[in-house]
Design a protein around this motif. Structure first.
Motif, PDB file in Angstrom:
ATOM      1  N   LEU A 113       2.036  -2.956  -3.136  1.00  0.00           N
ATOM      2  CA  LEU A 113       1.096  -2.460  -4.138  1.00  0.00           C
ATOM      3  C   LEU A 113       0.249  -1.325  -3.583  1.00  0.00           C
ATOM      4  O   LEU A 113      -0.103  -0.390  -4.307  1.00  0.00           O
ATOM      5  N   GLU A 114      -0.074  -1.385  -2.296  1.00  0.00           N
ATOM      6  CA  GLU A 114      -0.798  -0.276  -1.682  1.00  0.00           C
ATOM      7  C   GLU A 114       0.075   0.978  -1.689  1.00  0.00           C
ATOM      8  O   GLU A 114      -0.429   2.093  -1.844  1.00  0.00           O
ATOM      9  N   GLY A 115       1.375   0.788  -1.536  1.00  0.00           N
ATOM     10  CA  GLY A 115       2.284   1.928  -1.613  1.00  0.00           C
ATOM     11  C   GLY A 115       2.200   2.611  -2.963  1.00  0.00           C
ATOM     12  O   GLY A 115       2.136   3.842  -3.060  1.00  0.00           O
ATOM     13  N   HIS A 116       2.201   1.814  -4.038  1.00  0.00           N
ATOM     14  CA  HIS A 116       2.047   2.393  -5.373  1.00  0.00           C
ATOM     15  C   HIS A 116       0.710   3.122  -5.494  1.00  0.00           C
ATOM     16  O   HIS A 116       0.624   4.194  -6.098  1.00  0.00           O
ATOM     17  N   GLU A 147     -10.577   3.773  -3.243  1.00  0.00           N
ATOM     18  CA  GLU A 147     -11.681   4.479  -2.603  1.00  0.00           C
ATOM     19  C   GLU A 147     -11.301   5.093  -1.269  1.00  0.00           C
ATOM     20  O   GLU A 147     -12.060   5.867  -0.695  1.00  0.00           O
ATOM     21  N   GLY A 148     -10.134   4.759  -0.748  1.00  0.00           N
ATOM     22  CA  GLY A 148      -9.653   5.288   0.519  1.00  0.00           C
ATOM     23  C   GLY A 148      -8.471   4.461   0.970  1.00  0.00           C
ATOM     24  O   GLY A 148      -8.142   3.434   0.355  1.00  0.00           O
ATOM     25  N   VAL A 149      -7.808   4.885   2.034  1.00  0.00           N
ATOM     26  CA  VAL A 149      -6.682   4.119   2.549  1.00  0.00           C
ATOM     27  C   VAL A 149      -7.185   2.757   3.036  1.00  0.00           C
ATOM     28  O   VAL A 149      -8.073   2.680   3.884  1.00  0.00           O
ATOM     29  N   GLU A 324      -0.991   8.650   6.017  1.00  0.00           N
ATOM     30  CA  GLU A 324      -2.454   8.599   5.900  1.00  0.00           C
ATOM     31  C   GLU A 324      -3.066   7.951   7.137  1.00  0.00           C
ATOM     32  O   GLU A 324      -4.058   8.418   7.680  1.00  0.00           O
ATOM     33  N   ARG A 325      -2.437   6.895   7.613  1.00  0.00           N
ATOM     34  CA  ARG A 325      -3.029   6.149   8.718  1.00  0.00           C
ATOM     35  C   ARG A 325      -2.885   6.880  10.054  1.00  0.00           C
ATOM     36  O   ARG A 325      -3.546   6.519  11.032  1.00  0.00           O
ATOM     37  N   TRP A 326      -2.022   7.900  10.128  1.00  0.00           N
ATOM     38  CA  TRP A 326      -1.905   8.636  11.383  1.00  0.00           C
ATOM     39  C   TRP A 326      -3.160   9.441  11.682  1.00  0.00           C
ATOM     40  O   TRP A 326      -3.317   9.992  12.776  1.00  0.00           O
ATOM     41  N   LYS A 327      -4.057   9.550  10.714  1.00  0.00           N
ATOM     42  CA  LYS A 327      -5.325  10.233  10.959  1.00  0.00           C
ATOM     43  C   LYS A 327      -6.230   9.384  11.864  1.00  0.00           C
ATOM     44  O   LYS A 327      -7.218   9.861  12.409  1.00  0.00           O
ATOM     45  N   ILE A 328      -5.877   8.104  11.990  1.00  0.00           N
ATOM     46  CA  ILE A 328      -6.619   7.211  12.871  1.00  0.00           C
ATOM     47  C   ILE A 328      -6.146   7.439  14.307  1.00  0.00           C
ATOM     48  O   ILE A 328      -5.026   7.856  14.549  1.00  0.00           O
TER      49      ILE A 328
END
Length: 359
Positions: A113-116, A147-149, A324-328
């Motif tokens: 669902l997060e993928g969607h 609101e964000g990843v 998106e998470r690679w920004k971490i």
């Protein structure tokens, strides 16, 4: 540039893609199972799982070969870990685990669902948080504020059937075959959407939740009455479903769900008669390969049908999540991977794949 291998096998389509951190799709493959499930009028989990097992390894080899990459060139391997059909999910997740262990590349377990929720950002690079998401698919029906990843607030969900499930079951009642959604829409073009008096469950109620079980039962009664043409039933059902979605979305907005943009994702968003898919005479303006619509509420309306520009119903979608998470930082990335893995294992042990819903 980081490149992620995404694997999706949560329902009846096997999908694999390589996605770069600039959101570019390097290579992709998808395999449909419609013909295998058509005789049964719906998705058969065992058949789906066996088809995934047969196809997933050759498809991974194909995308890697097309891109001219080896496993050690990857920055991460992402796989849907639920919700979904447990057999199919396990095929994709175990395949990803094996590749991860063999190549020493990090494994990221991703919520379907997060993928969607994040997939529209593959299409619209200017789509910024926060935005409101209407998630409508065969197994889920929710309204979320994104609101964000990793940051989601659920505003509404279905109390019984998902809208896509209602479409499939209505198609089965009317003898239209599988998949039901496209069959309903084709026949509805020939019918009168006002001909059959069908209910709009929960419309005008205070809470923005959905309900489609009563509508489905009303379709069965109308069909068995022999008083209505099949095309009129299909058209009336489709209109009733659209009315329910529109009313519930409006109520969620009124209850504090406002955001600068509205996104619709999931298979049901492809209905051409839905308000989000129809050109508006006022405020519509092209931008790139999308059309942006201003709604009566003054919201920006990204054309959601572009989600299927890529065969990623939850998969390159999952890769987008990882991009998106690679920004971490890498340290936090490793910790996040471990946490995601633990959650996936816990979900497998508890059998919670159909209940992993953000609250």
């Amino acid at each position: 540039m980081p490149v992620v291998l995404g694997i999706e096998s949560s329902c009846d389509e096997t999908a694999v893609a390589l996605v770069a951190s600039d959101r570019r799709i390097i290579a992709q493959r998808i395999a449909s199972q419609d013909e295998a499930h058509r005789p049964y009028g719906g998705v058969v989990p065992e058949i789906a799982a066996r088809a995934h097992a047969e196809r997933i390894a050759p498809m991974i080899a194909e995308v890697m070969g097309e891109a001219g990459m080896e496993l050690h060139d990857l920055s991460a391997i992402a796989a849907t870990a639920g919700p979904g059909l447990i057999g199919g999910v396990m095929v994709g997740l175990v395949s990803a685990k094996a590749l991860s262990m063999a190549s020493d590349v990090p494994l990221i377990a991703v919520n379907h669902l997060e993928g969607h929720a994040l997939s529209p950002r593959l299409v619209d690079a200017d789509l910024e948080f926060p935005y409101l998401l209407l998630l409508v698919s065969g197994g889920h029906c929710q309204i979320l504020r994104c609101e964000g990843v990793g940051q989601y607030k659920r505003l509404a969900t279905t109390i019984d059937d998902a809208v896509g499930e209602a479409f499939d079951k209505t198609a089965k009642i009317l003898g239209l075959g599988f998949p039901g959604g496209p069959a309903i829409e084709r026949l509805a073009r020939e019918g009168d959407p006002q001909a059959v008096p069908l209910p709009r469950p929960l419309v005008n109620s205070g809470e923005p939740h959905f309900s489609f079980a009563g509508l489905k039962s009303a379709v069965l009664r109308a069909h068995e009455s022999l008083q209505y043409e099949t095309a009129d039933i299909a058209a009336s059902f489709q209109q009733a479903a659209i009315d329910c979605l529109t009313d519930r979305l409006t109520r969620a907005i009124e209850n504090g769900g406002h955001a600068p943009s509205l996104v619709v994702a999931g298979g049901v968003e492809h209905m051409t008669r839905a308000p989000w898919a129809m050109p508006k005479p006022m405020g519509g303006k092209p931008r790139g390969n999308q059309t942006m619509y201003d709604t009566a509420l003054g919201w920006r309306f990204p054309n959601p049908r572009m989600e299927k520009r890529f065969p990623l119903e939850g998969m390159g979608i999952t890769a987008e999540n990882i991009v998106e998470r690679w920004k971490i930082s890498r340290e936090d990335q490793d910790e996040l991977a471990a946490i995601s893995h633990q959650r996936a294992v816990a979900a497998i042990n508890d059998g919670r794949f159909d209940r992993q819903i953000s609250s």
